[in-house]
Design a protein around this motif. Structure first.
Motif, PDB file in Angstrom:
ATOM      1  N   LYS A  18       2.786   6.037  -3.174  1.00  0.00           N
ATOM      2  CA  LYS A  18       3.828   6.654  -3.674  1.00  0.00           C
ATOM      3  C   LYS A  18       3.281   6.931  -5.408  1.00  0.00           C
ATOM      4  O   LYS A  18       3.718   7.969  -5.775  1.00  0.00           O
ATOM      5  N   LEU A  19       2.877   5.963  -5.858  1.00  0.00           N
ATOM      6  CA  LEU A  19       2.461   6.081  -7.467  1.00  0.00           C
ATOM      7  C   LEU A  19       1.401   6.824  -7.448  1.00  0.00           C
ATOM      8  O   LEU A  19       1.311   7.616  -8.878  1.00  0.00           O
ATOM      9  N   LYS A  20       0.556   6.973  -6.521  1.00  0.00           N
ATOM     10  CA  LYS A  20      -0.617   7.826  -6.789  1.00  0.00           C
ATOM     11  C   LYS A  20      -0.452   9.519  -6.391  1.00  0.00           C
ATOM     12  O   LYS A  20      -1.195  10.203  -6.580  1.00  0.00           O
ATOM     13  N   GLY A  21       0.851   9.617  -6.020  1.00  0.00           N
ATOM     14  CA  GLY A  21       1.205  11.037  -5.530  1.00  0.00           C
ATOM     15  C   GLY A  21       0.737  11.644  -4.513  1.00  0.00           C
ATOM     16  O   GLY A  21       0.365  12.887  -4.268  1.00  0.00           O
ATOM     17  N   THR A  22       0.663  10.569  -3.565  1.00  0.00           N
ATOM     18  CA  THR A  22      -0.080  11.121  -2.212  1.00  0.00           C
ATOM     19  C   THR A  22       1.099  12.078  -1.532  1.00  0.00           C
ATOM     20  O   THR A  22       2.206  11.889  -1.736  1.00  0.00           O
ATOM     21  N   ASP A  23       0.610  12.909  -0.582  1.00  0.00           N
ATOM     22  CA  ASP A  23       1.351  13.815   0.069  1.00  0.00           C
ATOM     23  C   ASP A  23       2.675  13.281   0.594  1.00  0.00           C
ATOM     24  O   ASP A  23       2.654  12.260   1.391  1.00  0.00           O
ATOM     25  N   GLU A  24       3.864  13.524   0.216  1.00  0.00           N
ATOM     26  CA  GLU A  24       5.248  13.383   0.609  1.00  0.00           C
ATOM     27  C   GLU A  24       5.415  13.212   1.972  1.00  0.00           C
ATOM     28  O   GLU A  24       5.861  12.302   2.580  1.00  0.00           O
ATOM     29  N   GLU A  25       5.065  14.112   2.872  1.00  0.00           N
ATOM     30  CA  GLU A  25       5.110  14.194   4.125  1.00  0.00           C
ATOM     31  C   GLU A  25       4.411  13.017   4.761  1.00  0.00           C
ATOM     32  O   GLU A  25       5.041  12.453   5.691  1.00  0.00           O
ATOM     33  N   MET A  26       3.205  12.731   4.388  1.00  0.00           N
ATOM     34  CA  MET A  26       2.483  11.668   5.121  1.00  0.00           C
ATOM     35  C   MET A  26       3.178  10.104   4.607  1.00  0.00           C
ATOM     36  O   MET A  26       3.123   9.486   5.467  1.00  0.00           O
ATOM     37  N   VAL A  27       3.385  10.176   3.223  1.00  0.00           N
ATOM     38  CA  VAL A  27       4.132   8.987   2.862  1.00  0.00           C
ATOM     39  C   VAL A  27       5.481   8.753   3.669  1.00  0.00           C
ATOM     40  O   VAL A  27       5.707   7.672   4.022  1.00  0.00           O
ATOM     41  N   ARG A  28       6.100   9.717   3.928  1.00  0.00           N
ATOM     42  CA  ARG A  28       7.436   9.548   4.757  1.00  0.00           C
ATOM     43  C   ARG A  28       7.381   9.296   6.135  1.00  0.00           C
ATOM     44  O   ARG A  28       8.011   8.171   6.520  1.00  0.00           O
ATOM     45  N   GLU A  29       6.135   9.702   6.621  1.00  0.00           N
ATOM     46  CA  GLU A  29       5.922   9.438   7.879  1.00  0.00           C
ATOM     47  C   GLU A  29       5.331   7.934   8.145  1.00  0.00           C
ATOM     48  O   GLU A  29       5.926   7.187   8.879  1.00  0.00           O
ATOM     49  N   TRP A  36       0.788  -1.135   0.143  1.00  0.00           N
ATOM     50  CA  TRP A  36       0.275   0.000   0.068  1.00  0.00           C
ATOM     51  C   TRP A  36       0.916   1.201  -0.066  1.00  0.00           C
ATOM     52  O   TRP A  36       0.688   2.238  -0.565  1.00  0.00           O
ATOM     53  N   LEU A  37       1.979   0.941   0.716  1.00  0.00           N
ATOM     54  CA  LEU A  37       2.926   2.299   0.536  1.00  0.00           C
ATOM     55  C   LEU A  37       3.459   2.733  -0.727  1.00  0.00           C
ATOM     56  O   LEU A  37       3.411   3.726  -1.204  1.00  0.00           O
ATOM     57  N   GLU A  79       6.024   5.567   6.010  1.00  0.00           N
ATOM     58  CA  GLU A  79       7.535   4.570   5.498  1.00  0.00           C
ATOM     59  C   GLU A  79       8.189   4.608   6.762  1.00  0.00           C
ATOM     60  O   GLU A  79       8.680   3.765   7.039  1.00  0.00           O
ATOM     61  N   ARG A  80       8.226   5.583   7.743  1.00  0.00           N
ATOM     62  CA  ARG A  80       9.123   5.447   8.875  1.00  0.00           C
ATOM     63  C   ARG A  80       8.503   4.544   9.889  1.00  0.00           C
ATOM     64  O   ARG A  80       8.939   3.558  10.402  1.00  0.00           O
ATOM     65  N   ASP A  81       7.124   4.515   9.958  1.00  0.00           N
ATOM     66  CA  ASP A  81       6.607   3.731  11.006  1.00  0.00           C
ATOM     67  C   ASP A  81       6.582   2.077  10.136  1.00  0.00           C
ATOM     68  O   ASP A  81       6.753   1.259  11.041  1.00  0.00           O
TER      69      ASP A  81
END
Length: 500
Positions: free
Chosen positions: A319-330, A314-315, A332-334
């Motif tokens: 990324k492919l759908k262009g979701t907010d980068e900050e949200m994706v980064r958090e 899902w992560l 990804e960290r979790d």
């Protein structure tokens, strides 16, 4: 009441019951041993008294023999005087003749000044015809007693030699037999006690019994044995009436010594058996716990693997759908954190690989992670006493797990408000890590219990965090973790010791 409180009470009751049983058994055994010991000592005293009485009997018998010896000497002297008077008088006094006739027991030989045999009495008349036999008898008499000198006239002297009568000789054989029997009875005694029979010097051993004959050949061992017996006042004085005294030393029998120590040996063996049984039971219980831990950890890692794989997918989709980068980064960290947790569980049950690592860097990473997920009301401080890099063998993911567990417990103990201080001390062989909080504290009676599986003060806790922490430090890092200090409403300090 918690299971560990019940466990401690059961241990206390079992200990009291065991001590009571041991105490009663020991008391009964000691009483029984005392009775047997008293019986053995009674036999020894009876034997000692019998030996003393026999020695006194020999003394009295010897005294009688001395009296008989003196009587025979006087009889011979009287016979000599009568013989002398007989040679002087022309008219023989009938009394003198009677004195001469009455000597029918004591063998005598009369010689002149040159040693020539002039007459004899109370010897075998047939053998006396042989001159050489008479001379042999004379030699025997000379060795036995000094002669009686008979003044004849004008400086002329005769010498009267004599020896013990047959009756007296038989009696002397009896006394000698009694003495030999006495010595044998001392050595081979009915009380079966170790015994040593010595002369008046207390050093020369005449006989001994119930002792190691090989060891008794050593002068040092004999001296030590006599000194030991003498110190216990087990001494019998033997006086045979000739001015010298012999001594009998004895002590408790080997059987009595064994009986005295039997209760203690018995309970030592029982205690050793119980200790071995408890150790085996404890080892089996810990092995069973390890199996449960390993099974639980492996199953947890397996169960986490499926949703983790899904989250990673899902992560990538986000990324492919262009979701907010900050949200994706958090997220990804979790997810990475989720991966690390899964890795931690997968390592439980297998021997982790330890590598030289920077202790301060590992601590800083764990503290920073906790800081981001804790309120600002909790302050963290990290200090290094040495001021230089601190290196120790460790598995970083598992070590980080330990620090996170301790910090989370500290935050819960402070109700989300307070301070956590971590101090590192670099010693020559060990690294000491002290984690101090300002929480509620731990009662001293619970210092060890807090590490037991299932122990918790939280309403929703499993009580596995500190148990897992102890397992990681002690089993996987070969270190130590314990409560160094704690005081109610003031805080707690946990100390971790790592081998360098």
């Amino acid at each position: 009441m918690s299971i560990y409180t019940q466990k401690q009470r059961w241990k206390l009751w079992l200990f009291v019951a065991a001590m009571s049983i041991i105490g009663v058994s020991l008391w009964y055994n000691i009483r029984l041993v005392d009775k047997i010991a008293a019986d053995e000592q009674g036999k020894a005293r009876l034997w000692a008294n019998a030996i003393r009485e026999k020695a006194n009997f020999i003394l009295r018998t010897d005294s009688i023999f001395q009296t008989i010896s003196v009587s025979e000497r006087k009889k011979v002297e009287l016979w000599a005087e009568a013989t002398k008077e007989l040679g002087k008088e022309t008219n023989v006094n009938p009394f003198i003749l009677e004195v001469i006739k009455t000597n029918e027991e004591v063998p005598v030989i009369l010689t002149d000044m040159k040693g020539k045999i002039t007459s004899w009495r109370n010897l075998d008349p047939v053998k006396a015809k042989d001159t050489s036999w008479l001379k042999q008898q004379l030699d025997t008499m000379r060795k036995q007693y000094p002669p009686i000198v008979i003044d004849i006239y004008a400086g002329q002297k005769d010498y009267l030699y004599y020896k013990d009568s047959k009756v007296f000789s038989s009696l002397k054989n009896v006394i000698n037999g009694l003495i030999k029997s006495f010595i044998n009875e001392v050595a081979v005694n009915s009380a079966s006690v170790p015994v040593v029979y010595t002369d008046s010097s207390m050093q020369t051993v005449i006989a001994f019994g119930n002792l190691d004959s090989v060891k008794m050949k050593s002068a040092a061992y004999r001296t030590e044995t006599i000194a030991s017996m003498r110190s216990k006042s087990n001494v019998i004085t033997v006086d045979f009436g000739n001015g010298t005294r012999n001594y009998i030393f004895y002590e408790d029998s080997f059987l009595l010594k064994q009986i005295k120590y039997y209760p203690f040996v018995q309970f030592a063996i029982i205690g050793m058996f119980l200790l071995i049984a408890y150790t085996l039971f404890s080892t089996a219980r810990k092995s069973e716990q390890n199996q449960v831990w390993v099974g639980l950890a492996k199953e947890t890692a397996h169960q986490l693997g499926t949703p983790l794989s899904s989250l990673i997918g899902w992560l990538e989709y986000m990324k492919l759908k262009g979701t907010d980068e900050e949200m994706v980064r958090e997220i990804e960290r979790d997810v990475k954190r989720f991966e690390m947790i899964t890795e931690r569980f997968s390592k439980i049950g297998s021997v982790p690989k330890l590598e030289k690592g920077d202790v301060m860097a590992a601590l800083e990473e764990s503290v920073n992670y906790i800081k981001l997920r804790t309120t600002d009301k909790v302050s963290f401080t990290l200090t290094n006493e040495s001021g230089s890099a601190v290196v120790a063998p460790m598995n970083v993911p598992l070590f980080a797990w330990v620090i996170e567990n301790l910090c989370r417990n500290a935050i819960d103990a402070m109700s989300g408000q307070g301070s956590i201080h971590i101090q590192v001390s670099d010693q020559s062989q060990f690294v000491y890590i002290d984690i101090t909080d300002s929480g509620k504290g731990i009662p001293k009676s619970k210092f060890k219990t807090v590490f037991e599986p299932g122990y918790t003060t939280k309403q929703r806790g499993w009580g596995l965090g500190l148990s897992l922490t102890k397992r990681i430090i002690e089993n996987y890092h070969d270190g130590k973790i314990f409560v160094k200090w704690s005081e109610t409403d003031k805080g707690t300090t946990f100390r971790i010791v790592l081998n360098k």
